[in-house]
Design a protein around this motif. Structure first.
Motif, PDB file in Angstrom:
ATOM      1  N   THR A   8       1.262  -1.092  -0.188  1.00 17.87           N
ATOM      2  CA  THR A   8       0.156   0.237  -0.167  1.00 17.87           C
ATOM      3  C   THR A   8       0.812   1.212  -0.275  1.00 17.87           C
ATOM      4  O   THR A   8       0.668   2.619   0.498  1.00 17.87           O
ATOM      5  CB  THR A   8      -1.211   0.207   1.343  1.00 17.87           C
ATOM      6  OG1 THR A   8      -0.230  -0.298   1.921  1.00 17.87           O
ATOM      7  CG2 THR A   8      -1.526  -1.292   1.672  1.00 17.87           C
ATOM      8  N   VAL A  11       4.778   2.222  -4.368  1.00 19.71           N
ATOM      9  CA  VAL A  11       4.722   1.840  -5.426  1.00 19.71           C
ATOM     10  C   VAL A  11       3.639   0.927  -5.909  1.00 19.71           C
ATOM     11  O   VAL A  11       3.388   1.101  -6.520  1.00 19.71           O
ATOM     12  CB  VAL A  11       5.752   0.512  -5.418  1.00 19.71           C
ATOM     13  CG1 VAL A  11       6.143  -0.057  -5.906  1.00 19.71           C
ATOM     14  CG2 VAL A  11       7.131   1.243  -4.834  1.00 19.71           C
ATOM     15  N   SER A  30      -3.355  -5.775   2.179  1.00 24.83           N
ATOM     16  CA  SER A  30      -3.231  -4.751   3.415  1.00 24.83           C
ATOM     17  C   SER A  30      -3.917  -5.710   4.634  1.00 24.83           C
ATOM     18  O   SER A  30      -4.882  -6.510   4.857  1.00 24.83           O
ATOM     19  CB  SER A  30      -3.365  -3.488   3.016  1.00 24.83           C
ATOM     20  OG  SER A  30      -2.909  -2.706   4.669  1.00 24.83           O
ATOM     21  N   ARG A  31      -2.632  -5.303   5.383  1.00 25.86           N
ATOM     22  CA  ARG A  31      -3.236  -5.789   6.643  1.00 25.86           C
ATOM     23  C   ARG A  31      -4.492  -5.138   7.093  1.00 25.86           C
ATOM     24  O   ARG A  31      -4.687  -5.249   8.174  1.00 25.86           O
ATOM     25  CB  ARG A  31      -1.868  -5.974   8.261  1.00 25.86           C
ATOM     26  CG  ARG A  31      -0.755  -7.141   7.753  1.00 25.86           C
ATOM     27  CD  ARG A  31      -0.035  -6.157   8.013  1.00 25.86           C
ATOM     28  NE  ARG A  31       1.085  -5.541   7.734  1.00 25.86           N
ATOM     29  CZ  ARG A  31       2.281  -5.025   8.744  1.00 25.86           C
ATOM     30  NH1 ARG A  31       2.393  -4.902   9.243  1.00 25.86           N
ATOM     31  NH2 ARG A  31       2.614  -3.568   8.605  1.00 25.86           N
ATOM     32  N   THR A  68       5.853  -4.501  -1.450  1.00 31.66           N
ATOM     33  CA  THR A  68       5.991  -4.682   0.580  1.00 31.66           C
ATOM     34  C   THR A  68       7.678  -4.082   1.042  1.00 31.66           C
ATOM     35  O   THR A  68       8.262  -4.698  -0.187  1.00 31.66           O
ATOM     36  CB  THR A  68       6.239  -5.845   0.741  1.00 31.66           C
ATOM     37  OG1 THR A  68       6.648  -7.513   0.246  1.00 31.66           O
ATOM     38  CG2 THR A  68       4.275  -6.309   0.715  1.00 31.66           C
ATOM     39  N   LEU A  69       7.710  -3.177   1.741  1.00 34.83           N
ATOM     40  CA  LEU A  69       8.608  -3.267   2.629  1.00 34.83           C
ATOM     41  C   LEU A  69       9.417  -4.444   2.634  1.00 34.83           C
ATOM     42  O   LEU A  69       9.077  -5.758   3.014  1.00 34.83           O
ATOM     43  CB  LEU A  69       8.613  -3.066   3.858  1.00 34.83           C
ATOM     44  CG  LEU A  69       9.498  -2.598   4.430  1.00 34.83           C
ATOM     45  CD1 LEU A  69      10.156  -1.493   4.326  1.00 34.83           C
ATOM     46  CD2 LEU A  69       9.192  -2.125   6.049  1.00 34.83           C
ATOM     47  N   SER A  75       6.961 -12.136   5.448  1.00 34.10           N
ATOM     48  CA  SER A  75       5.373 -12.122   6.442  1.00 34.10           C
ATOM     49  C   SER A  75       4.249 -11.619   5.993  1.00 34.10           C
ATOM     50  O   SER A  75       3.016 -13.015   6.490  1.00 34.10           O
ATOM     51  CB  SER A  75       5.380 -10.952   7.679  1.00 34.10           C
ATOM     52  OG  SER A  75       4.258 -10.519   8.599  1.00 34.10           O
ATOM     53  N   ASN A 137       9.378   5.164  -7.919  1.00 34.91           N
ATOM     54  CA  ASN A 137       7.499   5.023  -8.338  1.00 34.91           C
ATOM     55  C   ASN A 137       6.789   6.004  -9.394  1.00 34.91           C
ATOM     56  O   ASN A 137       6.303   5.906 -10.286  1.00 34.91           O
ATOM     57  CB  ASN A 137       6.641   4.905  -7.165  1.00 34.91           C
ATOM     58  CG  ASN A 137       6.428   6.367  -6.667  1.00 34.91           C
ATOM     59  OD1 ASN A 137       5.880   6.876  -5.761  1.00 34.91           O
ATOM     60  ND2 ASN A 137       7.608   5.955  -5.738  1.00 34.91           N
TER      61      ASN A 137
HETATM   62  N1  LIG Z   1       9.441   3.870  -3.294  1.00 40.39           N
HETATM   63  C1  LIG Z   1       9.752   3.453  -4.607  1.00 40.39           C
HETATM   64  O1  LIG Z   1      10.180   4.650  -5.872  1.00 40.39           O
HETATM   65  C2  LIG Z   1      10.461   1.960  -5.151  1.00 40.39           C
HETATM   66  C3  LIG Z   1      10.707   2.073  -6.662  1.00 40.39           C
HETATM   67  C4  LIG Z   1      10.753   0.886  -6.239  1.00 40.39           C
HETATM   68  C5  LIG Z   1      11.222  -0.300  -6.151  1.00 40.39           C
HETATM   69  N2  LIG Z   1      10.479   0.603  -4.732  1.00 40.39           N
HETATM   70  C6  LIG Z   1      10.330  -1.092  -3.747  1.00 40.39           C
HETATM   71  O2  LIG Z   1       9.183  -1.179  -3.560  1.00 40.39           O
HETATM   72  C7  LIG Z   1       8.749  -1.886  -2.436  1.00 40.39           C
HETATM   73  C8  LIG Z   1       7.954  -1.016  -1.685  1.00 40.39           C
HETATM   74  O3  LIG Z   1       8.075  -0.069  -1.630  1.00 40.39           O
HETATM   75  P1  LIG Z   1       7.492   1.473  -1.239  1.00 40.39           P
HETATM   76  O4  LIG Z   1       8.204   2.930  -0.986  1.00 40.39           O
HETATM   77  O5  LIG Z   1       5.610   1.207  -1.899  1.00 40.39           O
HETATM   78  O6  LIG Z   1       7.018   0.958   0.369  1.00 40.39           O
HETATM   79  P2  LIG Z   1       7.297   0.269   1.956  1.00 40.39           P
HETATM   80  O7  LIG Z   1       6.782   1.529   2.982  1.00 40.39           O
HETATM   81  O8  LIG Z   1       8.478   0.160   1.465  1.00 40.39           O
HETATM   82  O9  LIG Z   1       6.206  -0.692   2.250  1.00 40.39           O
HETATM   83  C9  LIG Z   1       4.828  -0.742   2.266  1.00 40.39           C
HETATM   84  C10 LIG Z   1       4.239  -1.646   2.285  1.00 40.39           C
HETATM   85  O10 LIG Z   1       4.435  -3.083   3.475  1.00 40.39           O
HETATM   86  C11 LIG Z   1       4.353  -4.289   3.786  1.00 40.39           C
HETATM   87  N3  LIG Z   1       4.424  -4.600   5.382  1.00 40.39           N
HETATM   88  C12 LIG Z   1       5.796  -3.605   6.343  1.00 40.39           C
HETATM   89  N4  LIG Z   1       5.600  -4.428   6.841  1.00 40.39           N
HETATM   90  C13 LIG Z   1       5.095  -6.063   7.025  1.00 40.39           C
HETATM   91  C14 LIG Z   1       5.010  -6.932   7.394  1.00 40.39           C
HETATM   92  N5  LIG Z   1       6.178  -7.011   8.752  1.00 40.39           N
HETATM   93  N6  LIG Z   1       4.359  -7.699   7.495  1.00 40.39           N
HETATM   94  C15 LIG Z   1       3.640  -7.518   5.939  1.00 40.39           C
HETATM   95  N7  LIG Z   1       3.413  -6.608   5.350  1.00 40.39           N
HETATM   96  C16 LIG Z   1       4.643  -5.785   5.456  1.00 40.39           C
HETATM   97  C17 LIG Z   1       3.147  -2.711   3.907  1.00 40.39           C
HETATM   98  O11 LIG Z   1       1.679  -3.185   4.882  1.00 40.39           O
HETATM   99  P3  LIG Z   1       1.188  -2.683   4.953  1.00 40.39           P
HETATM  100  O12 LIG Z   1      -0.532  -2.052   4.152  1.00 40.39           O
HETATM  101  O13 LIG Z   1       0.039  -3.717   5.783  1.00 40.39           O
HETATM  102  O14 LIG Z   1       0.530  -1.406   6.371  1.00 40.39           O
HETATM  103  C18 LIG Z   1       3.163  -1.948   3.132  1.00 40.39           C
HETATM  104  O15 LIG Z   1       1.860  -2.227   2.052  1.00 40.39           O
HETATM  105  C19 LIG Z   1      10.203  -1.766  -1.188  1.00 40.39           C
HETATM  106  O16 LIG Z   1      10.953  -3.055  -1.411  1.00 40.39           O
HETATM  107  C20 LIG Z   1      11.229  -0.683  -2.258  1.00 40.39           C
HETATM  108  O17 LIG Z   1      12.235  -0.821  -1.763  1.00 40.39           O
HETATM  109  C21 LIG Z   1      10.818   0.935  -3.883  1.00 40.39           C
END
Ligand SMILES: NC(=O)c1ccc[n+]([C@@H]2O[C@H](COP(=O)([O-])OP(=O)(O)OC[C@H]3O[C@@H](n4cnc5c(N)ncnc54)[C@H](OP(=O)(O)O)[C@@H]3O)[C@@H](O)[C@H]2O)c1
Length: 215
Positions: A8, A11, A30-31, A68-69, A75, A137
């Motif tokens: 969520t 990305v 999502s959770r 996801t992170l 998880s 993103n």
């Molecule tokens: N930001 C960018 O521009 C970018 C670009 C390319 C790749 N990425 C990669 O894409 C991924 C997502 O990045 P993001 O910035 O959009 O978001 P993020 O903050 O890295 O991830 C958010 C998501 O991770 C889930 N999450 C976190 N801890 C968790 C846990 N303990 N158990 C289950 N779910 C968990 C969250 O779930 P809930 O919804 O349940 O809270 C949420 O849906 C990352 O791996 C990042 O490195 C990022």
């Protein structure tokens, strides 16, 4: 098509919106499926946008996106149920990063493994394709740079799944897609994220992307 998105953050919501613009139906998992940010995302994306648990989204998707992170990915996949990915193309946009206070992130799995390979091991029945991890993103959908379309590198073991992802990338405006081989190619693609971040930290901007030049 029906697309399930696990994640969520920016990305997941950006790719979810991109798929809806392409004409797909999208469920973000999502959770907290009723969070304010997901209510806002649904309102902005209309009737083809929905939310549910990680398991709901994994079941819903003919294709599933992982966003996801890294530290929460195992998880999230357990909550989603690995059986719900069987036979599906899984687009892995994650980066296995360890974050540090005063330095760029490093690779959580080192150099002789990768997040893409780890996800393929967690989801043995799925066809994992690494994609979208090498750019911010904001440029996922219709990337628009003065130097022309950037290059997207992908990696995965299944040729048909890579064809599916390449078609999606073309629809999203990534006309130059390079196949970096099997999922072990993620070992090359994930460090590119760190290079992207270092350049962003040094330059103070996120408006850059990689391009392979040829002659
Ligand atoms: N930001 C960018 O521009 C970018 C670009 C390319 C790749 N990425 C990669 O894409 C991924 C997502 O990045 P993001 O910035 O959009 O978001 P993020 O903050 O890295 O991830 C958010 C998501 O991770 C889930 N999450 C976190 N801890 C968790 C846990 N303990 N158990 C289950 N779910 C968990 C969250 O779930 P809930 O919804 O349940 O809270 C949420 O849906 C990352 O791996 C990042 O490195 C990022």
């Amino acid at each position: 098509m029906r697309i399930g998105v696990l994640g969520t953050g920016p990305v997941g919501r950006m790719l979810g919106g991109g798929f809806i613009s392409r004409g797909d139906e999208v469920m973000i998992g999502s959770r907290e499926p009723d969070s304010d940010k997901l209510k806002e995302w649904k309102a902005a994306n209309g009737p083809r946008a929905s939310t549910g648990s990680f398991a709901d989204a994994a079941k819903f998707g003919e294709i599933v996106v992982l966003a996801t992170l890294w530290s929460g990915t195992e998880s999230a996949l357990k909550l989603a149920g690995p059986g719900n990915f069987k036979g599906k193309t899984v687009i892995d946009a994650t980066n296995p990063l360890l974050f540090h206070d005063d330095a760029p992130p490093s690779l959580a799995l080192g150099w002789d493994d990768s997040g893409g390979e780890q996800i393929q091991r967690w989801l043995p029945g799925a066809h994992v394709v690494k994609a979208f991890n090498i750019v911010g993103n904001a440029h996922f959908i219709k990337p628009d740079f003065p130097g022309g379309p950037p290059t997207m590198f992908i990696a995965g073991n299944d040729a048909r799944a890579k064809e599916t992802v390449t078609k999606i990338l073309h629809d999203f405006g990534w006309s130059d897609v390079i196949d970096a081989g099997g999922i072990e190619g993620a070992r090359l693609l994930e460090p590119m994220c760190i290079l992207w971040v270092v350049y962003a930290m040094d330059g103070g901007s996120r408006d850059h992307a990689f391009k392979l030049l040829r002659k």
